[in-house]
Structure formats: C-alpha cells, structure tokens
Write a protein that holds these residues in place. Sequence first.
Motif, PDB file in Angstrom:
ATOM      1  N   LYS A 137       0.848  -0.907   0.015  1.00 52.87           N
ATOM      2  CA  LYS A 137       0.021   0.056  -0.023  1.00 52.87           C
ATOM      3  C   LYS A 137       0.843   1.090   0.037  1.00 52.87           C
ATOM      4  O   LYS A 137       1.965   1.312   0.843  1.00 52.87           O
ATOM      5  N   PRO A 138       0.545   2.391  -0.821  1.00 52.51           N
ATOM      6  CA  PRO A 138       1.380   3.410  -0.851  1.00 52.51           C
ATOM      7  C   PRO A 138       0.805   4.700   0.269  1.00 52.51           C
ATOM      8  O   PRO A 138      -0.206   4.132   0.812  1.00 52.51           O
ATOM      9  N   TRP A 139       1.343   5.453   0.297  1.00 55.89           N
ATOM     10  CA  TRP A 139       0.973   6.697   1.256  1.00 55.89           C
ATOM     11  C   TRP A 139      -0.211   7.323   0.832  1.00 55.89           C
ATOM     12  O   TRP A 139      -1.051   7.677   1.888  1.00 55.89           O
ATOM     13  N   ASP A 144       3.910   7.849  -6.590  1.00 56.10           N
ATOM     14  CA  ASP A 144       4.221   7.267  -7.932  1.00 56.10           C
ATOM     15  C   ASP A 144       4.244   5.723  -7.921  1.00 56.10           C
ATOM     16  O   ASP A 144       5.328   5.158  -7.391  1.00 56.10           O
ATOM     17  N   MET A 145       3.329   4.956  -8.381  1.00 55.71           N
ATOM     18  CA  MET A 145       2.905   3.438  -8.252  1.00 55.71           C
ATOM     19  C   MET A 145       4.263   2.905  -9.141  1.00 55.71           C
ATOM     20  O   MET A 145       4.706   1.705  -8.763  1.00 55.71           O
ATOM     21  N   LYS A 146       4.661   3.226  -9.940  1.00 54.78           N
ATOM     22  CA  LYS A 146       5.718   2.741 -10.961  1.00 54.78           C
ATOM     23  C   LYS A 146       7.018   2.724 -10.037  1.00 54.78           C
ATOM     24  O   LYS A 146       7.634   1.619  -9.970  1.00 54.78           O
ATOM     25  N   ILE A 174      -6.780   6.103  -4.469  1.00 52.82           N
ATOM     26  CA  ILE A 174      -5.594   5.515  -4.124  1.00 52.82           C
ATOM     27  C   ILE A 174      -5.681   4.029  -4.732  1.00 52.82           C
ATOM     28  O   ILE A 174      -6.892   3.246  -4.867  1.00 52.82           O
ATOM     29  N   LYS A 175      -4.577   3.516  -5.085  1.00 56.42           N
ATOM     30  CA  LYS A 175      -4.456   2.163  -5.759  1.00 56.42           C
ATOM     31  C   LYS A 175      -3.342   1.577  -4.843  1.00 56.42           C
ATOM     32  O   LYS A 175      -2.328   2.043  -4.397  1.00 56.42           O
ATOM     33  N   GLN A 208       3.621   2.497   2.171  1.00 57.88           N
ATOM     34  CA  GLN A 208       3.349   2.757   3.635  1.00 57.88           C
ATOM     35  C   GLN A 208       3.095   1.409   4.469  1.00 57.88           C
ATOM     36  O   GLN A 208       3.514   1.600   5.718  1.00 57.88           O
ATOM     37  N   SER A 209       2.602   0.339   3.936  1.00 50.06           N
ATOM     38  CA  SER A 209       2.343  -0.838   4.602  1.00 50.06           C
ATOM     39  C   SER A 209       2.231  -2.147   3.625  1.00 50.06           C
ATOM     40  O   SER A 209       2.210  -1.795   2.490  1.00 50.06           O
TER      41      SER A 209
END
Length: 218
Positions: A137-139, A144-146, A174-175, A208-209
């Motif tokens: 999981k991102p913040w 930037d998911m890439k 959010i993805k 993030q996690s």
Amino acid sequence: MAVTFSDLHTEAGLKSLESFLSGKTYISGDKITKDDVKVYAAVLNKPSADLYPTASKWYDSVASKLASSFPGKAAGVSVSAQPSPTEEAAAADEDDDLDLFGDETEEEKKAAEERDQAKASTKKKESGKSSVLMDVKPWDDETDMKKLEEAVRSVELPGLLWGASKLVPVGYGIKKMTIMLTIVDDLVSVDDLIEERLTVEPINEYVQSCDIVAFNKI
C-alpha cells in the motif's frame, strides 16, 4: 584391523600418534603395513624430533621404506593408487612381507559402507518453497506507483523470486499493488522481508505498509 588417527594436522593428533607408537617400530608392530602408509600420507610434514621423537623416527623409517620399494613415490604417496607390475616386482624383491596396496579386507569394506550410509543419512534435504500473495500500500494517491513497484522489486535476497503484479483500486483515487513472490522457506522470512526491507528507508518513501494476503506451500 585398519588403524586410523584423526586431526593429524594438529598438535593433539600428533601427540596421540606419538603415544600410540611408544615402544613400537611401526603402527602394527615390527613390520611396515599399509596402515603405516595411510597414516604417513595423512601427516602433512615430518613430526618435530624434539616434540615427537618416536613419531619422527617412525616417519623417517616409513619414508625410507617407501623410497626403496617405490622410488619417487614416498613424498607424494597415494594410498589408493595401484603400483605398476614393475613396481610390484621391485617391492616383492625388497620385502616379501610388505603388502602396502593389498585388497581391502571385509572389515575395511564394511567400515567404508557405513561411512557412506552415514553421509547419505545426514545429507540435507532440499528446502521447501512457498508461494506468497502480498498487498503493498502507498502513502496516498500522489505516490508514483511505478517507482513503488521498482523499489519493491529492487529487494534481492537468496531464495526470493518476485512474480507478477497488478494495481487494485482501494478508493479515493488510491491504488494498492498486489504482487506474487516465491520464497525458499529456510532462506527467506516474509515477516523479516516486510519489516527489515520493504517498510524502511529508502523504500518507505513509497511504501506505507504491506499485508500478506495468501501464503501457500509449494
């Protein structure tokens, strides 16, 4: 019966040889046998005459006997090598009682088989593997998911293989990234992978996690 000594490269091993040879000319008594050749081959250098006088004298005696029986062989004797017919004839002329390269006795063969069986039983079995599905999981929606994926895949460990991944919407733009990985159980701990690699600097700039979704033995 074959006589063996362990750790002849150490002081303790040489002391045991010195003690064993006390009052003897050779390993098995007054005549040289293949036991002497085997022990001689296991001693890297001539024992000190000051520290191990009996072993030193024995070493010289065996070396001399080998040199006269098989010229050129004493310095690099091989207990498994078979002499040529010429060498056998020379040895027979030198000493009819000297049989350094005779066939193994039944007792020696049995001991060799037992050693082989022990090695086979203690051989480490191939470690098991597991297939893991993990959510990363991102913040926030600006991450930037890439770069997040590149950061995750940059982690390289023995026994770790990254697989396919995909982005899954979780809400509010959010993805999260769902990714497959295969691990060798004895080499990789998924918990340690997350706590010590994926959620610390510099990767935690994007991550993030992480959550384990599925864990299956292969």
